[in-house]
Design an enzyme around this catalytic site. Structure first.
Site, short mmCIF file in Angstrom:
data_model
loop_
_atom_site.label_atom_id
_atom_site.label_comp_id
_atom_site.label_asym_id
_atom_site.label_seq_id
_atom_site.Cartn_x
_atom_site.Cartn_y
_atom_site.Cartn_z
N ARG A 93 69.83 -7.76 49.89
CA ARG A 93 69.84 -7.58 48.55
C ARG A 93 68.88 -6.28 48.58
O ARG A 93 68.48 -5.74 47.63
CB ARG A 93 68.88 -8.70 47.79
N ARG A 127 74.84 -21.39 28.69
CA ARG A 127 74.95 -22.59 29.34
C ARG A 127 73.84 -23.53 28.97
O ARG A 127 72.75 -23.39 28.97
CB ARG A 127 74.73 -22.48 30.78
N ARG A 160 68.31 -24.52 31.14
CA ARG A 160 67.49 -24.34 32.36
C ARG A 160 66.72 -23.04 32.22
O ARG A 160 67.20 -22.10 31.41
CB ARG A 160 68.21 -24.26 33.51
#
Length: 223
Positions: A93, A127, A160
């Site tokens: 990354r 979500r 979440r």
């Protein structure tokens, strides 16, 4: 398809771009071992290793794991499969991580999934999860029968922390800032391939065709 020579690839793309689904298809179709940095992170966090605790602190703050920690973890696993073809998901990354990988292995190709950030934000922010079962709903294309409640138990759904709009925006910005130089690094080496779209099913045929050509070239070189 069984590879006649080792092929090593990296798949890149922001959180929510479909890397996991795409990686599974590549692994099944071409026989590459899928190595997900997230799985390695979770294993260390669950084991509460020293590195795992350091990583959890970074993740909880919405930050990326330090380069040296990530590189040590990933290279340890990769060296254990020295004679295998693999596909890495979630690493490298940063340029520092990419250089550490290059020092140890030759990467044949880098697949970048170019999915618009707005598409990802909408997808992830929609979500909702039933925590005890892990069932995930999406209010746009897989909504619960009763808004806010799990279909099977009737218990409340939660969003979440990783899926709240604020956290998603922060994660995407952090990803962009850290990985844009990595894309340039691989572009300069001539091994970066970019695939653009909004859905995995839209992008997959192009990835599959590219890898079939790549595998053919690799096998010709080995002949």
């Amino acid at each position: 398809m069984v590879l006649q020579r080792i092929l090593r690839a990296v798949i890149m793309g922001p959180p929510g771009s479909g890397k996991g689904t795409m990686s599974a298809r590549i692994s099944k179709t071409f026989g590459l071992k899928h190595i997900a940095s997230g799985d390695i992170l979770r294993a260390n966090i669950e084991a509460q290793t020293e590195l795992g605790l350091l990583m959890k602190s970074s993740i909880d703050q919405g930050q990326l794991v330090p380069d040296d920690v990530m590189s040590r973890l990933m290279l340890r696993d990769l060296r254990a499969m020295d004679h295998s073809s693999w596909l890495i998901d979630g690493f490298p990354r940063t340029v520092s991580q990419a250089e550490a990988l290059d020092d140890a292995f030759t990467v044949d190709t880098v697949i970048n999934l170019n999915v618009p950030f707005q598409t990802i934000k909408q997808r992830l922010s929609s979500r909702w999860t039933h925590l005890s079962s892990g069932r995930v709903y999406n209010v746009d294309f897989n909504p619960p029968k009763v808004p806010g409640l799990d279909d099977a138990t009737g218990e409340p759904l939660v969003q979440r922390e990783d899926d709240t709009p604020e956290t998603v925006t922060r994660r995407l910005k952090a990803y962009q800032n850290q990985t844009e130089p990595v894309l340039e690094y691989y572009r300069s080496k001539g091994i970066l391939e970019i695939f653009s779209g909004t859905e995995t099913n839209q992008i997959w045929p192009h990835v599959e065709a590219f890898l079939r050509r790549k595998v053919s070239l690799v096998q010709q070189k080995a002949a």
